[in-house]
Structure formats: C-alpha cells, structure tokens
Design a protein around this motif. Sequence first.
Motif, PDB file in Angstrom:
ATOM      1  N   ALA A 158     101.773  67.177  22.235  1.00 53.83           N
ATOM      2  CA  ALA A 158     101.070  66.391  21.920  1.00 53.83           C
ATOM      3  C   ALA A 158      99.823  67.484  20.816  1.00 53.83           C
ATOM      4  O   ALA A 158      99.297  67.139  19.513  1.00 53.83           O
ATOM      5  N   GLN A 159      99.983  68.471  20.849  1.00 49.91           N
ATOM      6  CA  GLN A 159      99.603  69.705  19.692  1.00 49.91           C
ATOM      7  C   GLN A 159     100.720  69.227  18.977  1.00 49.91           C
ATOM      8  O   GLN A 159      99.588  69.631  17.306  1.00 49.91           O
ATOM      9  N   LEU A 160     101.770  69.220  18.596  1.00 52.71           N
ATOM     10  CA  LEU A 160     102.386  68.691  17.496  1.00 52.71           C
ATOM     11  C   LEU A 160     101.912  67.839  15.965  1.00 52.71           C
ATOM     12  O   LEU A 160     102.152  67.944  15.369  1.00 52.71           O
ATOM     13  N   VAL A 161     101.991  66.707  17.350  1.00 50.23           N
ATOM     14  CA  VAL A 161     101.422  65.283  16.741  1.00 50.23           C
ATOM     15  C   VAL A 161      99.996  65.593  16.279  1.00 50.23           C
ATOM     16  O   VAL A 161      99.694  64.955  15.107  1.00 50.23           O
ATOM     17  N   GLY A 162      99.655  66.063  16.522  1.00 53.50           N
ATOM     18  CA  GLY A 162      97.508  66.875  15.820  1.00 53.50           C
ATOM     19  C   GLY A 162      97.593  67.046  15.389  1.00 53.50           C
ATOM     20  O   GLY A 162      96.559  66.507  14.528  1.00 53.50           O
ATOM     21  N   THR A 163      98.406  67.915  14.971  1.00 54.18           N
ATOM     22  CA  THR A 163      98.952  69.771  14.317  1.00 54.18           C
ATOM     23  C   THR A 163      99.087  68.235  13.007  1.00 54.18           C
ATOM     24  O   THR A 163      98.521  68.098  11.940  1.00 54.18           O
ATOM     25  N   LEU A 164     100.361  67.595  12.939  1.00 50.98           N
ATOM     26  CA  LEU A 164     100.626  67.332  11.516  1.00 50.98           C
ATOM     27  C   LEU A 164      99.607  65.207  11.441  1.00 50.98           C
ATOM     28  O   LEU A 164      99.572  65.739   9.840  1.00 50.98           O
ATOM     29  N   SER A 165      99.208  64.453  12.192  1.00 55.34           N
ATOM     30  CA  SER A 165      98.043  63.770  11.870  1.00 55.34           C
ATOM     31  C   SER A 165      96.831  64.566  11.340  1.00 55.34           C
ATOM     32  O   SER A 165      95.974  63.865  10.996  1.00 55.34           O
ATOM     33  N   GLY A 166      95.867  65.548  12.826  1.00 53.22           N
ATOM     34  CA  GLY A 166      95.632  66.147  12.414  1.00 53.22           C
ATOM     35  C   GLY A 166      94.247  66.861  10.666  1.00 53.22           C
ATOM     36  O   GLY A 166      93.761  66.135   9.510  1.00 53.22           O
ATOM     37  N   GLY A 167      95.616  67.248   9.703  1.00 55.48           N
ATOM     38  CA  GLY A 167      95.189  67.004   8.922  1.00 55.48           C
ATOM     39  C   GLY A 167      94.938  66.008   7.427  1.00 55.48           C
ATOM     40  O   GLY A 167      94.356  65.989   6.875  1.00 55.48           O
ATOM     41  N   VAL A 168      96.032  64.831   7.771  1.00 57.50           N
ATOM     42  CA  VAL A 168      95.527  63.749   7.291  1.00 57.50           C
ATOM     43  C   VAL A 168      94.812  62.988   7.638  1.00 57.50           C
ATOM     44  O   VAL A 168      93.520  61.852   6.576  1.00 57.50           O
ATOM     45  N   LEU A 169      94.578  62.587   8.681  1.00 58.33           N
ATOM     46  CA  LEU A 169      93.006  62.485   9.179  1.00 58.33           C
ATOM     47  C   LEU A 169      91.719  63.228   8.419  1.00 58.33           C
ATOM     48  O   LEU A 169      90.713  62.693   8.836  1.00 58.33           O
ATOM     49  N   LEU A 170      92.116  64.554   8.999  1.00 59.44           N
ATOM     50  CA  LEU A 170      90.448  65.031   8.113  1.00 59.44           C
ATOM     51  C   LEU A 170      90.258  64.784   7.109  1.00 59.44           C
ATOM     52  O   LEU A 170      89.376  64.908   6.368  1.00 59.44           O
ATOM     53  N   THR A 171      91.688  63.909   6.045  1.00 57.51           N
ATOM     54  CA  THR A 171      91.134  64.069   5.079  1.00 57.51           C
ATOM     55  C   THR A 171      90.703  62.520   4.582  1.00 57.51           C
ATOM     56  O   THR A 171      89.886  63.038   3.940  1.00 57.51           O
ATOM     57  N   LEU A 172      91.246  61.835   5.621  1.00 60.58           N
ATOM     58  CA  LEU A 172      90.615  60.298   5.307  1.00 60.58           C
ATOM     59  C   LEU A 172      89.355  59.841   6.665  1.00 60.58           C
ATOM     60  O   LEU A 172      88.523  59.726   5.402  1.00 60.58           O
ATOM     61  N   LEU A 173      89.182  60.847   7.198  1.00 60.53           N
ATOM     62  CA  LEU A 173      88.203  60.512   8.399  1.00 60.53           C
ATOM     63  C   LEU A 173      87.246  61.307   8.345  1.00 60.53           C
ATOM     64  O   LEU A 173      85.642  61.252   8.314  1.00 60.53           O
ATOM     65  N   GLY A 174      87.040  62.412   8.120  1.00 55.51           N
ATOM     66  CA  GLY A 174      86.073  63.917   7.766  1.00 55.51           C
ATOM     67  C   GLY A 174      85.797  64.483   9.739  1.00 55.51           C
ATOM     68  O   GLY A 174      86.793  63.467  10.402  1.00 55.51           O
ATOM     69  N   ALA A 175      85.116  65.144   9.606  1.00 52.54           N
ATOM     70  CA  ALA A 175      85.280  66.108  10.379  1.00 52.54           C
ATOM     71  C   ALA A 175      84.426  65.313  11.917  1.00 52.54           C
ATOM     72  O   ALA A 175      84.935  65.075  12.767  1.00 52.54           O
TER      73      ALA A 175
END
Length: 411
Positions: free
Chosen positions: A144-161
């Motif tokens: 779950a942390q791996l998926v969150g980390t991999l998608s986190g950078g993308v989601l942070l860029t697209l959606l914002g904090a």
Amino acid sequence: MFRNRHFVTLLTGQLVSTFGNNLFGIALPWFVYSVTASKADLSLIGVAQSLPNLASLFTGVFVDRWSKRKTMLSADFIRVVLCVVLMAISVVHASLWPIVLIVFLLQCVGSFFGPAAAAFVPLVVAEKDIPTAMGIEQSGSATAQLVGTLSGGVLLTLLGAPLLFLFDGFSFLVSTVSLLLIRVKEYPAKSVEIHEKRSFFREFIGGIVMFQKSRFLLLTLVAALVVNFATAPFDLVLTAWVKGPMHGSPIQLGIVNAAFFIGVILGGLVLGRIIKSISLRHLFLFSLVIAGICVMGMGLFASVIWDACLTVCIGFVIGSLNGGFSSVVIQSIPASLRGRAFGAIGALFSMMMPVGMAIAGFVMTHTTLTTVFCGMGAMSILSGLTFCLPIREDLQAAFAPVEHMPSQVEG
C-alpha cells in the motif's frame, strides 16, 4: 489466513488507511518546503510529527483499560475531521503554525490508535497464526505504501497537496467502516481489576519495568535511541535532496520512496525463513549496519537510480528487522499487557526522534546534505555494532510473569 473474515476486513481497512497516510507523508513536506522554502520549517513539521510518539508511554495504559476496537474507531473519526480542517487551511494558505498544530493533533490521536491496533491483531487471529499475520500485514502495508508512493508524486503534481490531505481523511473513513464490520471478543476493562485495584501510575510503571527485566530489550532500546535520533529527519532530508541537489520533481521523490517499500515487501515475503535461520541479535546487527552503509552512500551521487537501488536494500533489511522483532515480541506479551507494552516500546524507542528532528533543521541549514547522510548512516552503523556485546537474548523475561485473564466476553 485469508479465510479469516475479520482479519481480511481489518487488513483491508488498514491498507487503505496506509495508502492515504503515504500520500499525506509525501504531500506535507513538499507543500511546506514549496511554500516556505525553509529547511527549518521542514524540521518544525518533523518535530510536530514525532513529538506525540512519546505520548504512547501513557496512552498504552488507557488502551489496556478500553475496548481496542472502540479506541481505534474514535481515533479514526477524529482524524477524518482533522484532515478536512487541514485541507481547508492549506487551500487558504494560512500561516505555518495552524498546519503544525493540526499535524501535532493528528499524531497525538495516532498515539492511541497504534497501541490499540497492535493489541487488536491477536484478538482476530489465533496465536499460532500471529507470525504469518504479521508477515502478511507487513507485506500488505508495504505494498500500500509502494502504490501510494508511486502514485503520490503524480497525484501531488496533478491535484496538489490540499486534495491529498482530504484523501487521507477519506482513508481514515474507510478504516472506520472496516472496524464497524468486525465483531471480536475483548477483555472488559473492569475484569482487569477484579483481584487487584490498579492505579494509573502502577500500570504506567508496568510498561516501563519490562526494560529492567530484560537486558536484551534494554540493549534494543539503546540501539533504537541512537538510530532513531540519527534517521528521524530522513524523509525531510530526502525531500530537500531531491528538490535541491537533484533538481527533481515530486515524481522522482516518489520513485525513491517507492524503492524503499519494494525492499520492505521483499523482506516481508521471506520474514518467516529469516526468523528461523538467524538469531534476533544477528538480525539487528546486520540490518542496522547494512542500512547505515546504504544511507551514507545515498549522499554520494544525486541520481534517482542510485538512490532507488540503495533504498531497496534499506527497505529489505529494516522491514525484516521490524517484522522479526514484532513477531517475537507480540508472542511474548500477555494479553493484559499488550497496550502498555507496545505503547512503552513505541514511545521509548522513538523518544529521541523529536530531538533529532529539531537538530536536523540547524544541521541542514549549516552543512551539506551529503554530510547529513553520512552522519545518519554512521550512527546507524554504531547502533548495529552494539549487538556485538555479549548480552543474552532474554526477551521472555521482560514480560514475565504471564498474567491470566478471566474468560472473554463479547466486545
């Protein structure tokens, strides 16, 4: 294990919550550093996140008295509200201090959830299945942390904090629903005091004296104090490293963080075999020394591939260490002591983290990040070498005598 409906339900809720926490963990330091451009502010956030860990010294006593399930439900609901408030604050770009306060409160509430969750697992699985459950939980959490980390950078860029803060709140809501679907037997709070009335102070001391009974547990405490002091700011240093010398993006930060969880997953998959083939002393020794060498190596080259390879190794050894230690300890602790024991272990092991976070702000400002990596790695190696001392593995003594509880009742 997957035929156990309660375990699967609990695991599902916790994995979603872990995924949300990981998005939060990526978004928070990146948001703060982007808004303030201050390493000292990063350190301040780190202190706010780590300081409440000390509260587990006391919260574990309450956890032993309360229903574990109800404690977890209450904690999750409060964290939903706090995440929504944090999202609103970050949208209007309020000053840093309200954010620090919300982060501090989130961690305070988590200091109740952590010991309760650790004590709850043995209530939903048989004792003989605990090592298997711990391995599945560790590998699942790392996934779950791996998926969150991999998608986190993308989601942070697209959606914002701010939206990632809101999603973390949603993940706590999912955890709440999963707990509502679980019905297990718990020891009622009053039954603990049938034969002897206990004061809060005596129960608190009960979680501390176990370190006096076991020299090996005391040794692990010393090692944990050193390594946690040194590596407390690791995530903050890594954020500054990627955003600074590496001139990277949130996606690259996510890749490096994801590599760590790949290592943890691999460690969880072979955890059972590792525990059978190596003593706990050697597991601590090799894991901390190898992790220290890898941390030192991270500051040598500003390369995503290089750092990702090293963090895979760090994740493998640290994941194996944490899983192995948790499996041994959870089978040694009597049911009536689990809350305060896990609370005391968690709090004492991490008590130097706020100090490390506070010092990190000064150090990162007045020296290079390469020097910081080297310092963290060297202290990890030092903590590992303490296990060369001729101290017998006597963890069982820490939790003796075993207390016998009355018959279980429906929680």
